[in-house]
Design an enzyme around this catalytic site. Structure first.
Site, PDB file in Angstrom:
ATOM      1  N   ARG A  35      16.829  -3.619  -2.209  1.00  0.00           N
ATOM      2  CA  ARG A  35      18.056  -2.904  -1.865  1.00  0.00           C
ATOM      3  C   ARG A  35      18.918  -3.750  -0.920  1.00  0.00           C
ATOM      4  NH1 ARG A  35      15.348   2.878  -0.440  1.00  0.00           N
ATOM      5  NH2 ARG A  35      13.734   1.485   0.405  1.00  0.00           N
ATOM      6  N   TYR A 151      -3.779   3.277  -9.149  1.00  0.00           N
ATOM      7  CA  TYR A 151      -3.326   2.894  -7.813  1.00  0.00           C
ATOM      8  C   TYR A 151      -4.500   2.342  -7.009  1.00  0.00           C
ATOM      9  CZ  TYR A 151      -1.626   3.157  -3.038  1.00  0.00           C
ATOM     10  OH  TYR A 151      -1.294   2.849  -1.731  1.00  0.00           O
ATOM     11  N   LYS A 155      -5.003  -1.476  -5.416  1.00  0.00           N
ATOM     12  CA  LYS A 155      -5.268  -1.763  -4.007  1.00  0.00           C
ATOM     13  C   LYS A 155      -6.647  -2.401  -3.806  1.00  0.00           C
ATOM     14  CE  LYS A 155      -1.415  -0.688  -1.978  1.00  0.00           C
ATOM     15  NZ  LYS A 155      -0.635  -1.721  -1.250  1.00  0.00           N
ATOM     16  N   PRO A 181      -4.239   1.170   5.529  1.00  0.00           N
ATOM     17  CA  PRO A 181      -3.859   2.435   6.154  1.00  0.00           C
ATOM     18  C   PRO A 181      -4.363   3.642   5.362  1.00  0.00           C
ATOM     19  CG  PRO A 181      -1.953   0.974   5.816  1.00  0.00           C
ATOM     20  CD  PRO A 181      -3.080   0.456   4.977  1.00  0.00           C
ATOM     21  N   VAL A 184       0.017   7.720   5.832  1.00  0.00           N
ATOM     22  CA  VAL A 184       1.186   7.308   6.616  1.00  0.00           C
ATOM     23  C   VAL A 184       2.411   7.987   6.022  1.00  0.00           C
ATOM     24  CG1 VAL A 184       2.531   5.371   7.510  1.00  0.00           C
ATOM     25  CG2 VAL A 184       0.122   5.021   6.890  1.00  0.00           C
ATOM     26  N   THR A 186       5.830   7.910   5.134  1.00  0.00           N
ATOM     27  CA  THR A 186       6.985   7.049   4.891  1.00  0.00           C
ATOM     28  C   THR A 186       7.626   7.551   3.597  1.00  0.00           C
ATOM     29  OG1 THR A 186       5.674   5.456   3.614  1.00  0.00           O
ATOM     30  CG2 THR A 186       5.831   5.081   5.993  1.00  0.00           C
ATOM     31  N   PHE A 188       6.524   6.677   0.858  1.00  0.00           N
ATOM     32  CA  PHE A 188       5.420   6.506  -0.088  1.00  0.00           C
ATOM     33  C   PHE A 188       5.281   7.695  -1.033  1.00  0.00           C
ATOM     34  CE2 PHE A 188       0.975   7.269  -1.195  1.00  0.00           C
ATOM     35  CZ  PHE A 188       0.576   6.050  -1.725  1.00  0.00           C
TER      36      PHE A 188
END
Length: 250
Positions: A35, A151, A155, A181, A184, A186, A188
């Protein structure tokens, strides 16, 4: 001499928080993301503190990654810290209901993107015989859970890459840290649930999750330990969480 850090996924969340913390501590920055407007805003905010370069690319696009990174010249190739943060989750369905496009995006961003960026930067570190790599994994890389198979696999790939990098790069004085982590708050979950903010908010209901700044603090700690110390792996939970799927909610 000031250090230079390159951070992927710097337009929000952990990447943005890390860039701000690094700038406050006199670390020059190369901030990367998709972005352009967000990167420009962050550059404007931090350029009064440190020197900032922006690179706009999608980590899943190998040619774009290589072209953008190769545009760096002079001291900007003397990268001391590489934070491989870009990535994310897409969808939360049973395997049989999963969207193949979501699988491909997670593998492209979480695994291949990390490799594409590192493929260009690591040789520069080897040449200088110094550097530090921070790979952002997840508790999902250590513990697979239902509806998150791909996912978790992506990871787990980050975990394996971190271990392999450490094995190969120790002779060159390059330290590699894997940070995993837990929950969290965010963007996400907003991304995972395709922009459904209510559904995303429910993930963090009735407990206090980590915030991006908590992970930024951990990254900053890892890059500031003495040169004879290597933090190989760090798992970070909010105090209400005990594993990937166990959270105490009030």
């Amino acid at each position: 001499m000031k250090r230079i850090a390159l951070i992927t996924g710097a337009t929000s969340g952990i990447g943005e928080a890390t860039a701000k913390l690094f700038a406050k501590n006199d670390i020059d920055l190369i901030i990367c993301g998709r972005r352009k407007e967000k990167l420009a805003t962050l550059e404007n905010e931090l350029s009064s503190l440190v020197s900032v370069r922006t690179l706009v690319f999608d980590v899943g696009d190998k040619d774009a990654v290589t072209k953008s990174l190769q545009s760096l010249n002079g001291i900007w190739r003397d990268i001391d810290i590489l934070v491989n943060n870009a990535g994310g989750a897409h969808g939360l369905e049973l395997f049989v209901d999963g969207d193949v496009n979501d699988w491909e995006r997670m593998i492209d961003y979480n695994v291949k993107g990390l490799l594409y960026v590192s493929k260009t930067i690591v040789p520069w570190m080897i040449e200088r015989k110094k550097g530090q790599i921070i790979n952002i994994s997840s508790i999902a890389g250590k513990q697979t859970y239902a509806k998150g198979m791909v996912y978790c696999a992506s990871k787990s790939g980050v975990e394996a890459i971190s271990k392999g990098m450490r094995l190969e790069l120790v002779p060159y004085g390059i330290r590699v840290c894997n940070i995993a982590p837990g929950a969290v708050e965010t963007e996400f979950s907003v991304v995972r649930f395709k922009g459904d903010k209510n559904k995303a908010k429910s993930v963090y209901k009735n407990f206090k999750p980590l915030i991006a700044e908590d992970i930024a603090d951990s990254i900053f700690y890892c890059v500031n330990v003495p040169s004879h110390v290597q933090i190989a792996d760090m798992t970070i939970f909010p105090s209400a969480q005990s594993d990937a799927t166990t959270i105490h909610r009030e």
